[in-house]
Design a protein around this motif. Sequence first.
Motif, mmCIF file in Angstrom:
data_model
loop_
_atom_site.group_PDB
_atom_site.id
_atom_site.type_symbol
_atom_site.label_atom_id
_atom_site.label_comp_id
_atom_site.label_asym_id
_atom_site.label_seq_id
_atom_site.Cartn_x
_atom_site.Cartn_y
_atom_site.Cartn_z
ATOM 1 N N LEU A 136 82.964 4.283 65.448
ATOM 2 C CA LEU A 136 82.250 3.345 66.313
ATOM 3 C C LEU A 136 81.277 4.065 67.233
ATOM 4 O O LEU A 136 80.201 3.547 67.549
ATOM 5 C CB LEU A 136 83.251 2.547 67.147
ATOM 6 C CG LEU A 136 84.272 1.706 66.357
ATOM 7 C CD1 LEU A 136 85.268 1.069 67.315
ATOM 8 C CD2 LEU A 136 83.559 0.649 65.526
ATOM 9 N N PHE A 162 86.015 4.236 60.091
ATOM 10 C CA PHE A 162 84.635 4.056 60.523
ATOM 11 C C PHE A 162 84.494 4.503 61.967
ATOM 12 O O PHE A 162 85.308 4.132 62.827
ATOM 13 C CB PHE A 162 84.217 2.591 60.389
ATOM 14 C CG PHE A 162 82.794 2.318 60.778
ATOM 15 C CD1 PHE A 162 81.748 2.700 59.950
ATOM 16 C CD2 PHE A 162 82.502 1.700 61.992
ATOM 17 C CE1 PHE A 162 80.432 2.453 60.310
ATOM 18 C CE2 PHE A 162 81.197 1.454 62.359
ATOM 19 C CZ PHE A 162 80.150 1.837 61.516
ATOM 20 N N LYS A 190 78.739 9.168 64.845
ATOM 21 C CA LYS A 190 78.696 7.710 64.966
ATOM 22 C C LYS A 190 78.234 7.066 63.652
ATOM 23 O O LYS A 190 77.330 7.546 62.988
ATOM 24 C CB LYS A 190 77.748 7.325 66.099
ATOM 25 C CG LYS A 190 77.653 5.835 66.380
ATOM 26 C CD LYS A 190 76.730 5.565 67.544
ATOM 27 C CE LYS A 190 76.607 4.074 67.832
ATOM 28 N NZ LYS A 190 75.703 3.791 68.984
ATOM 29 N N HIS A 191 78.892 5.971 63.288
ATOM 30 C CA HIS A 191 78.587 5.147 62.109
ATOM 31 C C HIS A 191 78.924 5.837 60.790
ATOM 32 O O HIS A 191 78.504 5.369 59.732
ATOM 33 C CB HIS A 191 77.129 4.696 62.113
ATOM 34 C CG HIS A 191 76.813 3.757 63.233
ATOM 35 N ND1 HIS A 191 75.517 3.491 63.637
ATOM 36 C CD2 HIS A 191 77.620 3.024 64.047
ATOM 37 C CE1 HIS A 191 75.546 2.641 64.653
ATOM 38 N NE2 HIS A 191 76.807 2.338 64.912
ATOM 39 N N GLU A 192 79.659 6.924 60.828
ATOM 40 C CA GLU A 192 80.117 7.553 59.587
ATOM 41 C C GLU A 192 81.265 6.737 58.991
ATOM 42 O O GLU A 192 82.144 6.253 59.699
ATOM 43 C CB GLU A 192 80.578 8.982 59.847
ATOM 44 C CG GLU A 192 81.019 9.715 58.571
ATOM 45 C CD GLU A 192 81.368 11.167 58.813
ATOM 46 O OE1 GLU A 192 81.771 11.843 57.842
ATOM 47 O OE2 GLU A 192 81.245 11.624 59.972
#
Length: 272
Positions: A57, A55, A39-41
């Motif tokens: 989510l 991206f 997540k958030h990579e």
Amino acid sequence: MRNYLNLTMFACCSVVTFSACNQHIYVPNTVNEPLLKEKHEFKGSVSPSNYQAAFALTNHVAVMANGQYVYDFLDGGNDEGSDVIVDSDTRGGVIEGAVGYFTPLDQKKRMVFDVYGGYGKGSFKTLADAYQSSNNRVVNDYLLRTHFNKYFIQPGIGFSHPVIEAAFTSRISLVKFHNLYAGSKAFETDSAERSNYMSIGNKVLPLYEPAFTFRVGYKYVKFQMQLLFSLLINDEAYGGYNIDDYFQPVALNMGVSVNIAHWYDDFRKKRR
């Protein structure tokens, strides 16, 4: 690694061979293969003609955006063929958006599977071959221009490490051309070829576009290289010309990849 380099050298020769005398109204854009893990990579890449971002989510759902702009257009009329990175016979590009699913395949999260589906819209323009032999070179008289809508799905699998990444992606694109234009002198002596060119927009064209992506560097910044093929699935759907008459069949793209992710820190902690 040796096999990969041999394949790359073959691709370089193929690009020059296929592109030197052709009028491409479709140049495949780089396949965006982010190999996200968490997540958030964020993963982004830049090359001379392609710009991509992805991206995460959640831990399994991600979005991506792709842009392409092939900027050389016969260099003012001095056509010397195409080089490996840019197609000097063509100008144009595509903008895409997609959503997808990704998941690591092992406990160390080194192998990743993902699949993305999306939509794109673009256009290209080039000049008919007759332009080169004309004494009265008026660009609009020999101009070939297309617009298209594109739907695609791309399952992929790859290895992701702080130093090296390697992936194979199978993109299937459905391309529908519209508003095709051919200048008055583009096919002045060949009405059959003009009819064949204009018929490109009659059907949705299915393209199989497999890509081999390789990145090397350290953590957040890596050199990226991708070998991409673009193959018409049903030759009968196109009016009888070879695919490389109007469609670039091979592309080799190189650029820089940037990756912002927490798993790099976790990887370093596990090594201690």
